[in-house]
Write a protein that holds these residues in place. Sequence first.
Motif, mmCIF file in Angstrom:
data_model
loop_
_atom_site.group_PDB
_atom_site.id
_atom_site.type_symbol
_atom_site.label_atom_id
_atom_site.label_comp_id
_atom_site.label_asym_id
_atom_site.label_seq_id
_atom_site.Cartn_x
_atom_site.Cartn_y
_atom_site.Cartn_z
ATOM 1 N N TRP A 1 9.490 3.147 11.260
ATOM 2 C CA TRP A 1 8.362 2.793 10.384
ATOM 3 C C TRP A 1 7.624 1.560 10.889
ATOM 4 C CZ3 TRP A 1 8.459 -1.811 7.451
ATOM 5 C CH2 TRP A 1 7.388 -1.979 6.575
ATOM 6 N N ALA A 2 8.358 0.638 11.472
ATOM 7 C CA ALA A 2 7.756 -0.623 11.909
ATOM 8 C C ALA A 2 6.858 -0.454 13.130
ATOM 9 C CB ALA A 2 8.852 -1.647 12.211
ATOM 10 N N VAL A 3 7.003 0.655 13.875
ATOM 11 C CA VAL A 3 6.247 0.789 15.128
ATOM 12 C C VAL A 3 5.207 1.906 15.095
ATOM 13 C CG1 VAL A 3 8.123 -0.173 16.509
ATOM 14 C CG2 VAL A 3 8.022 2.297 16.129
ATOM 15 N N VAL A 4 5.297 2.824 14.140
ATOM 16 C CA VAL A 4 4.334 3.920 14.113
ATOM 17 C C VAL A 4 3.060 3.478 13.411
ATOM 18 C CG1 VAL A 4 6.156 5.640 14.113
ATOM 19 C CG2 VAL A 4 5.198 4.867 11.940
ATOM 20 N N GLN A 5 1.975 4.178 13.706
ATOM 21 C CA GLN A 5 0.685 3.880 13.094
ATOM 22 C C GLN A 5 0.641 4.432 11.664
ATOM 23 O OE1 GLN A 5 -1.779 2.010 14.422
ATOM 24 N NE2 GLN A 5 -0.385 1.629 16.134
ATOM 25 N N PRO A 6 -0.184 3.815 10.796
ATOM 26 C CA PRO A 6 -0.318 4.332 9.426
ATOM 27 C C PRO A 6 -0.759 5.785 9.429
ATOM 28 C CG PRO A 6 -1.312 2.152 9.614
ATOM 29 C CD PRO A 6 -0.963 2.577 11.012
ATOM 30 N N GLY A 7 -0.158 6.541 8.527
ATOM 31 C CA GLY A 7 -0.474 7.957 8.439
ATOM 32 C C GLY A 7 0.621 8.705 7.712
ATOM 33 N N LEU B 1 8.525 8.255 6.554
ATOM 34 C CA LEU B 1 9.562 7.273 6.878
ATOM 35 C C LEU B 1 9.773 6.303 5.718
ATOM 36 C CD1 LEU B 1 8.591 6.467 10.575
ATOM 37 C CD2 LEU B 1 10.558 7.795 9.794
ATOM 38 N N TRP B 2 8.694 5.929 5.055
ATOM 39 C CA TRP B 2 8.816 5.034 3.902
ATOM 40 C C TRP B 2 9.580 5.733 2.768
ATOM 41 C CZ3 TRP B 2 8.614 0.149 2.668
ATOM 42 C CH2 TRP B 2 8.480 -0.228 1.335
ATOM 43 N N ASN B 3 9.319 7.004 2.564
ATOM 44 C CA ASN B 3 10.071 7.758 1.555
ATOM 45 C C ASN B 3 11.565 7.728 1.852
ATOM 46 O OD1 ASN B 3 7.607 8.405 0.447
ATOM 47 N ND2 ASN B 3 7.575 10.499 1.239
ATOM 48 N N ILE B 4 11.916 7.934 3.125
ATOM 49 C CA ILE B 4 13.332 7.898 3.513
ATOM 50 C C ILE B 4 13.919 6.525 3.259
ATOM 51 C CG2 ILE B 4 14.921 8.115 5.462
ATOM 52 C CD1 ILE B 4 13.007 10.165 6.661
ATOM 53 N N MET B 5 13.171 5.485 3.584
ATOM 54 C CA MET B 5 13.662 4.119 3.379
ATOM 55 C C MET B 5 13.950 3.849 1.908
ATOM 56 S SD MET B 5 10.990 2.230 5.937
ATOM 57 C CE MET B 5 11.272 0.597 5.232
ATOM 58 N N VAL B 6 13.034 4.224 1.031
ATOM 59 C CA VAL B 6 13.194 3.942 -0.400
ATOM 60 C C VAL B 6 14.326 4.775 -0.992
ATOM 61 C CG1 VAL B 6 12.070 4.089 -2.655
ATOM 62 C CG2 VAL B 6 10.794 3.245 -0.681
ATOM 63 N N ILE B 7 14.343 6.078 -0.693
ATOM 64 C CA ILE B 7 15.333 6.967 -1.296
ATOM 65 C C ILE B 7 16.737 6.646 -0.789
ATOM 66 C CG2 ILE B 7 16.084 9.371 -1.466
ATOM 67 C CD1 ILE B 7 13.089 10.123 -1.265
ATOM 68 N N ALA B 8 16.866 6.345 0.509
ATOM 69 C CA ALA B 8 18.186 6.125 1.106
ATOM 70 C C ALA B 8 18.687 4.706 0.942
ATOM 71 C CB ALA B 8 18.146 6.483 2.592
ATOM 72 N N SER B 9 17.912 3.827 0.373
ATOM 73 C CA SER B 9 18.383 2.450 0.184
ATOM 74 C C SER B 9 18.299 2.054 -1.281
ATOM 75 C CB SER B 9 17.569 1.483 1.052
ATOM 76 O OG SER B 9 16.188 1.544 0.712
ATOM 77 N N ILE B 10 17.086 1.864 -1.794
ATOM 78 C CA ILE B 10 16.931 1.399 -3.168
ATOM 79 C C ILE B 10 17.506 2.412 -4.148
ATOM 80 C CG2 ILE B 10 15.261 0.725 -4.921
ATOM 81 C CD1 ILE B 10 13.420 -0.209 -2.693
ATOM 82 N N ALA C 1 0.828 -1.204 0.000
ATOM 83 C CA ALA C 1 0.000 0.000 0.000
ATOM 84 C C ALA C 1 0.864 1.256 0.000
ATOM 85 C CB ALA C 1 -0.931 -0.001 1.207
ATOM 86 N N LEU C 2 1.977 1.243 0.763
ATOM 87 C CA LEU C 2 2.845 2.413 0.811
ATOM 88 C C LEU C 2 3.525 2.647 -0.532
ATOM 89 C CD1 LEU C 2 4.424 1.825 4.318
ATOM 90 C CD2 LEU C 2 2.918 3.714 3.694
#
Length: 732
Positions: A283-289, A295-304, A191-192
Amino acid sequence: MAAVSPPPSQAETIVVPPLRADLIIIKQFYEGRTFYVVKDPISLQYFRLTAEDYFLATLFDGRRTMAQVRAAYVERFPHLRLDYSDEEIDERVSRFANDLGLLQFLSVQGSRLKPRYDAMKKTKKQSKGGFYKLVNSVFFARFSVFDPDKLFGRMAKPIWWIWTKQSLWISISMVIAAIFVVYQKYDATGALMSRFFSVNNIALIWITTIIIKSIHELGHGLTCKHFGGEVHEVGVMLLVFTPYFFVNVSDSWVLPDRNKRILISAAGIYVELVLASLATFLWAVVQPGPFQQILWNIMVIASISTLIFNANPLMRFDGYYIMTDWIEVPNLSTKSRSFIGYQVKRLIFGSDYEDASMARLPLPRRRFGLFYFYAVASYLYGYFVIYKLARYMGPHLAPFGLQKFATWFSVSALTAWVVMPFWSFMKSLQLTREDWRPGGRLRRLGLVGGGALAIFIVLCFLPHQLVVKRNVAVELASPEAIRPDIEGFIEQIYVKEGDKVPPGGALALLSNRDVEQDLVQAKAQLAVAQANIQRSLAADQPGELREAQAIAARMQKRFADAQQNVDHLTLRSALGGTVLTHDLQLQLYRRLHLNEVFCEVAPLDSMRIVIPLNEKQVRWIHKGQSVDIKAYAYPGATLHGTIAADPVILIGEDMPAAFSARRHGDVPTAFDRLGKEVPLERTFEAEIQVDNRDGLLRQGMTGRAKIEAGRYPWGRLVLQSFLDLVSLDYRF
């Protein structure tokens, strides 16, 4: 008669000024050979010399003449007399002295070098340059801001512990743990990722990228300063209309330790991966929002993103410099392309062709295969990126009325990065009028070019199988929607997903007290009416009998209607087939409203599979073409089908969700003002007829289809692809 000695030549009397005393020279080793890195502290440029060239440079001490320099040079390297004549050695020494002058390495230039260099930079900024520079300045520009050397020195001292082995192993453990966390919560990533390129998230991606890449550059600068290098430039870089901070760590080239140079190059990627790991844990502990999406943006940009682009050695980013230090081949890109250019010139002019620039490039013969591979791979990848970027911009800018800008970009990219380099190569051949005459150097070029043209023409007429590959979505040709004719609560469910139901088969039982009570009342009233008929017959009263029979007829009809309503409480399939709806048991005891869909039932022996096509693909697709399908649910099975009809235009509101690129489909989409997802390009839909008697395919499944679109001359396909690239609306 005594012989008269000839007057000494000019070369024997000229004294070349010595090297500048402020040059910084560092000795390094590559591939078992000694090199010297020369740092110019004024221009902050770096040059790598072979041991032979460095020795020759030291001979220019302000006392030796050119003849004395040559004599000392030959005495130190006697093998030169075996490889070169005296005239060639003189030319070598003279050319090298001229190179030192051009590089501003001589002491006589030191007093006026600084103001000259400042004036040159000012003139360079004011100069518009050629077309290639103009196009690059639109999409890639650098602006120096300040000298951060002292600031970085103060920043690096208190955080020395970051560069310890303990911190390295802790960071590696964090990255591994973050990968495990993502694996455990993989279901939540879909979904993210589907919302990653949404209109609302684009601005966040842009801002996040700027911040992360600035931290990335800070990692390079602080690491370089920690290992003893100097950092004299921080600025702003404009890359495809996106601003980034950059840090110039060219001083790492003077570090003799290869491992330190690799760590400086890898520092940016390292920092981003650590940042992505920290974002993953949050990201693993916060509620969707919104915060989770950031946090997902940071994960994708800083890794993939950083692994695909920064760590890619085919692009001159961090991965390239890590690789060149690792394999000990500095300036691999320049050497590889120069080597390929040299080989092409030898092919044109013959094996005896000599290139002066190649004589100064140390190219070990055992690495010739590497030079060939890297030059070809980097060229192809660079052109592939340009091609994909040009193809990507058109449909994404069209909704904003910027289609002409996309066309301009395509033409500019083709001219600047294809036509202009070819023109520069032709200029480097330095052709003269004699070369064009019979027997000139271009005779071989004519043979080579004519042969290549002949091969190309032959290939243009050879048939080539055109294959179109796209994602597909499985739909039902005519699904039967089971709806109640009467409202009621679901009392019993007789089937589940995947069950086969015969025509008229029962699916569920509803309960409705009003309907059931109405049947009881109708049955009782019918019994009373029938009893009145019996009494009238016994009493032999014709008038009352007729009235009782009329009432009984009405009660009979009312009873039949009530009985029919009760029968409608049992939901049945009229056509039969396979139950397709998930989790039917969850609907138990729920109120089912009038015409609300309870489930869908359809025969699965013949499925309707739809495939999206863009304008450039739809021209090749016609009814009856063969299609091979791989469903993601059954990766080992190949289904065969045919195009059922010619493609038709697909309205955005009717587009299956699986087609969207946000859900790993092929159609780029955006959200309109009403929040509906619509395609960014004109999309057509083709229907594929597939025999599904084995029942493998179900509604909602997705897969990949390969359409055999026919055999066409290869030249036609190449020409059409070129016209599509520059956005010219021609069809053949």
